[in-house]
Write a protein that holds these residues in place. Structure first.
Motif, short mmCIF file in Angstrom:
data_model
loop_
_atom_site.label_atom_id
_atom_site.label_comp_id
_atom_site.label_asym_id
_atom_site.label_seq_id
_atom_site.Cartn_x
_atom_site.Cartn_y
_atom_site.Cartn_z
N ASN A 37 0.90 -1.18 -0.03
CA ASN A 37 -0.10 0.05 0.06
C ASN A 37 0.60 1.39 -0.18
O ASN A 37 0.28 2.42 0.02
N ALA A 38 2.15 1.02 0.21
CA ALA A 38 2.99 2.30 0.01
C ALA A 38 2.89 2.99 -1.14
O ALA A 38 2.94 2.29 -2.15
N LYS A 39 3.06 4.41 -1.28
CA LYS A 39 2.76 5.03 -2.59
C LYS A 39 4.10 5.83 -2.79
O LYS A 39 4.07 6.30 -4.05
N THR A 40 4.87 6.21 -2.15
CA THR A 40 6.06 6.69 -2.57
C THR A 40 7.29 5.91 -2.09
O THR A 40 7.61 4.93 -1.28
N ASP A 41 8.65 6.21 -2.44
CA ASP A 41 9.78 5.50 -2.26
C ASP A 41 9.90 5.63 -0.80
O ASP A 41 10.48 4.43 0.03
N ARG A 42 9.66 6.74 -0.04
CA ARG A 42 9.91 6.78 1.30
C ARG A 42 9.01 6.03 2.17
O ARG A 42 9.34 5.38 3.16
N GLU A 43 7.74 6.24 1.83
CA GLU A 43 6.84 5.13 2.26
C GLU A 43 6.96 3.65 2.49
O GLU A 43 7.02 2.87 3.27
N ARG A 44 7.60 3.19 1.21
CA ARG A 44 7.97 1.82 1.00
C ARG A 44 8.99 1.47 1.84
O ARG A 44 9.08 0.67 2.34
N ALA A 45 10.09 2.40 2.04
CA ALA A 45 11.16 2.00 2.82
C ALA A 45 10.72 2.07 4.16
O ALA A 45 11.24 0.94 5.05
N ILE A 46 9.95 2.83 4.61
CA ILE A 46 9.41 2.75 6.37
C ILE A 46 8.59 1.60 6.19
O ILE A 46 8.78 0.76 7.16
N ALA A 47 7.62 1.22 5.26
CA ALA A 47 6.97 0.06 5.04
C ALA A 47 8.09 -1.32 5.43
O ALA A 47 7.48 -2.20 5.82
N GLU A 48 8.95 -1.16 4.55
CA GLU A 48 9.79 -2.40 4.72
C GLU A 48 10.40 -2.74 6.06
O GLU A 48 10.69 -3.64 6.57
N SER A 49 10.86 -1.34 6.41
CA SER A 49 11.45 -1.29 8.08
C SER A 49 10.50 -2.13 9.09
O SER A 49 10.61 -2.94 9.81
N LEU A 50 9.04 -1.52 8.91
CA LEU A 50 8.26 -2.10 9.85
C LEU A 50 7.96 -3.45 9.54
O LEU A 50 7.55 -4.14 10.54
N LYS A 51 7.73 -3.86 8.22
CA LYS A 51 7.62 -5.59 7.95
C LYS A 51 8.75 -6.10 8.67
O LYS A 51 8.37 -7.29 9.18
N ALA A 52 9.89 -5.62 8.62
CA ALA A 52 11.19 -6.39 9.18
C ALA A 52 11.02 -6.61 10.68
O ALA A 52 11.38 -7.44 11.23
N LYS A 53 10.20 -5.75 11.26
CA LYS A 53 10.06 -5.66 12.69
C LYS A 53 8.87 -6.26 13.07
O LYS A 53 8.59 -6.46 14.35
N SER A 54 8.14 -6.88 12.25
CA SER A 54 6.93 -7.68 12.54
C SER A 54 7.32 -9.03 13.28
O SER A 54 6.53 -9.57 13.98
N VAL A 55 8.82 -9.39 13.40
CA VAL A 55 9.24 -10.51 14.16
C VAL A 55 9.04 -10.15 15.57
O VAL A 55 8.77 -11.07 16.43
N TYR A 56 8.99 -8.75 16.06
CA TYR A 56 9.00 -8.37 17.28
C TYR A 56 7.41 -8.87 17.69
O TYR A 56 7.06 -9.04 19.14
N TYR A 57 6.45 -8.51 16.85
CA TYR A 57 4.88 -8.94 17.06
C TYR A 57 4.86 -10.38 17.71
O TYR A 57 4.41 -10.65 18.56
N GLU A 58 5.51 -11.21 16.83
CA GLU A 58 5.62 -12.50 17.22
C GLU A 58 6.12 -12.93 18.55
O GLU A 58 5.68 -13.81 19.13
N GLU A 59 7.35 -12.34 18.83
CA GLU A 59 8.07 -12.67 19.90
C GLU A 59 7.21 -12.04 21.22
O GLU A 59 7.18 -12.57 22.10
N ALA A 60 6.71 -11.10 21.07
CA ALA A 60 5.72 -10.48 22.12
C ALA A 60 4.64 -11.46 22.41
O ALA A 60 4.26 -11.79 23.40
N ARG A 61 4.05 -11.94 21.22
CA ARG A 61 2.88 -12.81 21.67
C ARG A 61 3.55 -14.03 22.09
O ARG A 61 2.88 -14.86 23.04
N ARG A 62 4.49 -14.77 21.68
CA ARG A 62 5.00 -15.92 22.32
C ARG A 62 5.58 -15.64 23.76
O ARG A 62 5.27 -16.67 24.65
N LEU A 63 6.04 -14.57 24.10
CA LEU A 63 6.49 -14.27 25.56
C LEU A 63 5.21 -14.31 26.47
O LEU A 63 5.21 -14.63 27.31
N ALA A 64 4.21 -13.53 26.02
CA ALA A 64 3.00 -13.52 26.50
C ALA A 64 2.26 -14.83 26.82
O ALA A 64 1.76 -15.07 27.93
N ARG A 65 2.54 -15.71 25.94
CA ARG A 65 1.95 -16.90 25.70
C ARG A 65 2.74 -17.81 26.94
O ARG A 65 2.18 -18.44 27.79
#
Length: 281
Positions: A94-122
């Motif tokens: 859904n990113a529309k510009t190169d800058r938005e795409r770079a930020i989106a890629e950075s957030l995508k890479a950090k999605s691993v932390y979502y999973e780690e937070a979920r695993r720790l809570a579990r």
């Protein structure tokens, strides 16, 4: 108490309020001045009543948590922007510009932390009798907060959400236990509730809010206002890139011993091991 002795001398506030809500209609009862003080929103919302509202925000959640038998919590701080793994690619698409795409890629890479937070809570919610010592608590919103409450829900455990009124709409994530979902007006009271029952804190990559909560906690421990507890910062790469803690110590603005107030980790297993070692459990 003897069964022939009355339990109460005075009627309850609830019963009095019910009676007060059915007054005979005369000019005096129609005027706002006649309303019971605790039912008069115009009165309660006056600037002069701020001390009372502060007390109410402290008391409401405190009583509800006590009634639910929650005496201690594992608190999760972190971003409201990191996507769940299943939503990460859509952010890039859904990113529309190169800058938005770079930020989106950075957030995508950090999605691993979502999973780690979920695993720790579990993990901390599924340890049988230890559940009551490490009830998961988050800010009640999306992203890392959602992951924490979701992890607890995965194993059928209750979890707490402490939302805050913001200029934009904030809805509690669907994994917070409904009876343990609270909304605050005052940031200060919300912060108090994060720490009043905290026995361990996990800090995930985040922004101003996460930094604010983390540094306030470190300051409270540094100054002896709060007892030391396990504080785990998730993502060595992130924290070492964003904050040069060693430089702060080298500059003399903190002590080198202060660097021992927290631990950097990369996995839920590593974090949970630190907490268990701290409490010898």
């Amino acid at each position: 108490m003897h069964p022939n002795l009355p339990e109460r001398l005075f009627p309850t506030a609830r019963s009095e309020a019910a009676t007060a809500n059915k007054p005979t209609s005369v000019p005096q009862t129609e005027h706002p001045a006649y309303a019971l003080a605790f039912q008069d929103n115009d009165f309660l919302l006056k600037d002069e009543m701020r001390p009372v509202r502060l007390q109410l925000e402290l008391a409401k959640a405190d009583l509800a948590l006590a009634e639910a038998g929650i005496k201690s919590m594992f608190v999760f701080y972190g971003s409201a922007r990191i996507p769940a793994p299943e939503d990460a690619q859509a952010l890039v698409d859904n990113a529309k510009t190169d800058r938005e795409r770079a930020i989106a890629e950075s957030l995508k890479a950090k999605s691993v932390y979502y999973e780690e937070a979920r695993r720790l809570a579990r993990m901390v919610s599924g340890e049988g009798a230890m559940q009551r010592y490490f009830t998961v608590c988050s800010g009640g919103g999306p992203s890392i907060m959602e992951a924490a409450n979701r992890g607890a829900a995965d194993v059928g455990a209750p979890s707490v959400g402490l939302n805050i009124v913001l200029p934009f709409e904030q809805v509690p994530n669907p994994y917070v236990t409904p009876g343990l979902s609270f909304q605050f007006h005052y940031f200060a009271l919300r912060k108090m509730h994060f720490l009043m029952r905290a026995k361990a804190v996990a800090v995930f990559p985040g922004g101003f809010g996460t930094f604010d909560e983390m540094f306030e906690l470190l300051t409270l421990i540094q100054t002896g206002k709060v007892a030391a507890m396990p504080i785990v910062l998730f993502g060595r790469e992130f924290w070492n890139k964003i904050i040069n803690f060693e430089a702060l110590a080298d500059e003399g603005t903190i002590n080198h011993a202060d660097l021992e107030l927290f631990h950097m980790v990369d996995s839920a297993e590593e974090a949970w091991a630190i907490v268990r070692e701290h409490y010898s459990i």
